[in-house]
Every structure is written in C-alpha cells, then in structure tokens.
Design a protein around this motif. Structure first.
Motif, mmCIF file in Angstrom:
data_model
loop_
_atom_site.group_PDB
_atom_site.id
_atom_site.type_symbol
_atom_site.label_atom_id
_atom_site.label_comp_id
_atom_site.label_asym_id
_atom_site.label_seq_id
_atom_site.Cartn_x
_atom_site.Cartn_y
_atom_site.Cartn_z
ATOM 1 N N TRP A 37 0.846 -1.240 0.071
ATOM 2 C CA TRP A 37 0.043 0.169 -0.041
ATOM 3 C C TRP A 37 0.654 1.169 0.054
ATOM 4 O O TRP A 37 2.033 1.362 0.501
ATOM 5 C CB TRP A 37 -0.899 -0.231 1.264
ATOM 6 N N GLU A 38 0.244 2.138 -0.712
ATOM 7 C CA GLU A 38 1.250 3.752 -0.646
ATOM 8 C C GLU A 38 0.300 4.776 -0.736
ATOM 9 O O GLU A 38 -1.168 4.444 -1.035
ATOM 10 C CB GLU A 38 1.818 3.669 -1.903
ATOM 11 N N PHE A 39 0.890 5.987 -0.534
ATOM 12 C CA PHE A 39 -0.137 7.253 -0.974
ATOM 13 C C PHE A 39 0.042 7.260 -2.463
ATOM 14 O O PHE A 39 1.259 7.190 -3.073
ATOM 15 C CB PHE A 39 0.726 8.458 -0.426
ATOM 16 N N PRO A 40 -1.221 7.486 -3.304
ATOM 17 C CA PRO A 40 -1.279 7.894 -4.533
ATOM 18 C C PRO A 40 -0.374 9.036 -4.861
ATOM 19 O O PRO A 40 -0.299 9.987 -4.141
ATOM 20 C CB PRO A 40 -2.587 7.722 -4.918
ATOM 21 N N GLY A 41 0.386 8.899 -5.987
ATOM 22 C CA GLY A 41 1.126 10.426 -6.443
ATOM 23 C C GLY A 41 2.024 9.820 -7.529
ATOM 24 O O GLY A 41 2.093 8.542 -8.168
ATOM 25 N N GLY A 42 3.232 10.809 -7.674
ATOM 26 C CA GLY A 42 4.271 10.472 -8.442
ATOM 27 C C GLY A 42 5.403 11.374 -8.809
ATOM 28 O O GLY A 42 5.280 12.233 -7.986
ATOM 29 N N LYS A 43 6.029 11.456 -9.921
ATOM 30 C CA LYS A 43 6.974 12.147 -10.125
ATOM 31 C C LYS A 43 6.683 13.554 -10.774
ATOM 32 O O LYS A 43 5.813 13.509 -11.297
ATOM 33 C CB LYS A 43 8.049 11.626 -11.375
ATOM 34 N N VAL A 44 7.490 14.423 -10.194
ATOM 35 C CA VAL A 44 7.179 15.767 -10.714
ATOM 36 C C VAL A 44 8.114 16.098 -11.866
ATOM 37 O O VAL A 44 9.128 15.871 -12.107
ATOM 38 C CB VAL A 44 7.708 16.854 -9.602
ATOM 39 N N GLU A 45 7.180 16.367 -12.908
ATOM 40 C CA GLU A 45 7.938 16.598 -14.274
ATOM 41 C C GLU A 45 8.522 17.667 -14.510
ATOM 42 O O GLU A 45 8.166 18.665 -13.666
ATOM 43 C CB GLU A 45 6.643 16.524 -15.563
ATOM 44 N N PRO A 46 9.656 17.998 -15.450
ATOM 45 C CA PRO A 46 10.184 19.214 -15.575
ATOM 46 C C PRO A 46 9.368 20.300 -15.812
ATOM 47 O O PRO A 46 8.295 20.090 -16.469
ATOM 48 C CB PRO A 46 11.215 19.042 -16.913
ATOM 49 N N LEU A 47 9.308 21.687 -15.302
ATOM 50 C CA LEU A 47 8.833 22.827 -15.344
ATOM 51 C C LEU A 47 7.409 22.696 -14.683
ATOM 52 O O LEU A 47 6.426 23.563 -14.823
ATOM 53 C CB LEU A 47 8.445 23.199 -16.703
ATOM 54 N N GLU A 48 7.222 21.570 -13.866
ATOM 55 C CA GLU A 48 5.813 21.437 -13.007
ATOM 56 C C GLU A 48 6.004 21.820 -11.865
ATOM 57 O O GLU A 48 7.169 21.434 -11.216
ATOM 58 C CB GLU A 48 5.529 19.903 -13.407
ATOM 59 N N THR A 49 5.050 22.309 -10.994
ATOM 60 C CA THR A 49 5.190 22.643 -9.593
ATOM 61 C C THR A 49 4.814 21.320 -8.985
ATOM 62 O O THR A 49 4.088 20.434 -9.532
ATOM 63 C CB THR A 49 4.139 23.549 -9.177
ATOM 64 N N ALA A 50 5.051 21.040 -7.848
ATOM 65 C CA ALA A 50 4.854 19.989 -6.877
ATOM 66 C C ALA A 50 3.477 19.910 -7.061
ATOM 67 O O ALA A 50 2.751 18.751 -7.155
ATOM 68 C CB ALA A 50 5.589 20.191 -5.622
ATOM 69 N N GLU A 51 2.701 21.023 -6.546
ATOM 70 C CA GLU A 51 1.211 20.772 -6.342
ATOM 71 C C GLU A 51 0.605 20.503 -7.717
ATOM 72 O O GLU A 51 -0.388 19.694 -7.677
ATOM 73 C CB GLU A 51 0.732 22.426 -5.804
#
Length: 150
Positions: A37-51
C-alpha cells in the motif's frame, strides 16, 4: 544526474476539516512493491510545480480532482526520503470531483479509519511510506483544533 528525483503523494482524506478516513492504494508494480500500500502520486515533471504534479497524478491514477490542504512536514527540506535518489512531499487532500478508481499502477483502493491507527499500521506499506503513515497519524490525532487546510 543532479539532485533528487522529486515525487509527490496525496494523503487523500474524507474531509480536510474533520478527517476520519484515509484513501490508500495498493500497487501492482514494480514486482518488489506489488501488493503493498502507498499514498497515490508520482514524479514531478520538468517545469511542473509539486502541487500541479499532485493534481495531475491523482487525476491520472484515481480519476479524481482534489482540493489540496496542508503539506505534511517531511523529515528533510526535500520531504520524505524514498531511497538514495528520490524524496517525496505529501499533501493532505480531499476529493473535489470524481469517484476514486484504481486506473493506473494500482489494483485496489481502500478507505481506512484514522482513529486508533491500528487499521493503518496493520497494512503492508511500501517501506519508505511507513514513516510517513506514522507522522500523518500523529498529525491527525492532534488535529482536533487544527485544520488540515493549507
């Protein structure tokens, strides 16, 4: 390679103002994490804010739009260490639109109780997520007078 890989995760709760349940996702891959089990999410792409990355990832993985709340303070300035190459920042979030479904990288979603913490701590979490779960439970347990809103 320079710097860490930035990853974002969503602590999706039933309510930012009065959380009682957390939505968790069971991985299908890679093989060493399948069934955990995990928290859903993933990698931040270039030029993308974390939010922005978290909004995109939750839409892709779960089919939901969310309202982000407060960030769960990490162990370091970069967030929560996942391994030697990556760290994750985690935000509380509540569903604003859509019905969560396991669309990508997961085979099951489950709402678990936050009260008492036994249900959350009994799940087989991806090892790097377990300290985050403990921190999240501590924050929620102390949040009677503190909103998880940002």
């Amino acid at each position: 390679m320079t710097g860490l890989i930035n990853v974002v995760g969503g602590a999706v709760v039933d309510s930012l103002s009065s959380p009682s349940r957390l939505l968790v996702a069971r991985r299908t891959a890679p093989p060493q994490f399948a069934g955990m089990w995990e928290f859903p999410g993933g990698k931040v792409e270039p030029l993308e804010t974390a939010e922005d990355a978290l909004h995109r990832e939750l839409r892709e993985e779960l089919g939901v739009g969310v309202r982000l709340g407060a960030e769960l303070p990490g162990e370091t300035a970069a967030g929560w260490p996942l391994n030697a190459k990556a760290s994750m920042r985690v935000w509380f979030a509540e569903i604003a639109d859509g019905e969560p479904r396991p669309l990508e990288d997961h085979d099951e979603l489950r709402w678990i109780a936050l009260a008492g913490s036994s249900e959350a701590l009994a799940l087989p979490w991806i090892p790097a997520d377990f300290p985050i779960v403990r921190a999240l439970l501590a924050v929620v347990a102390g949040s009677e007078r503190v909103s998880l809103d940002s």
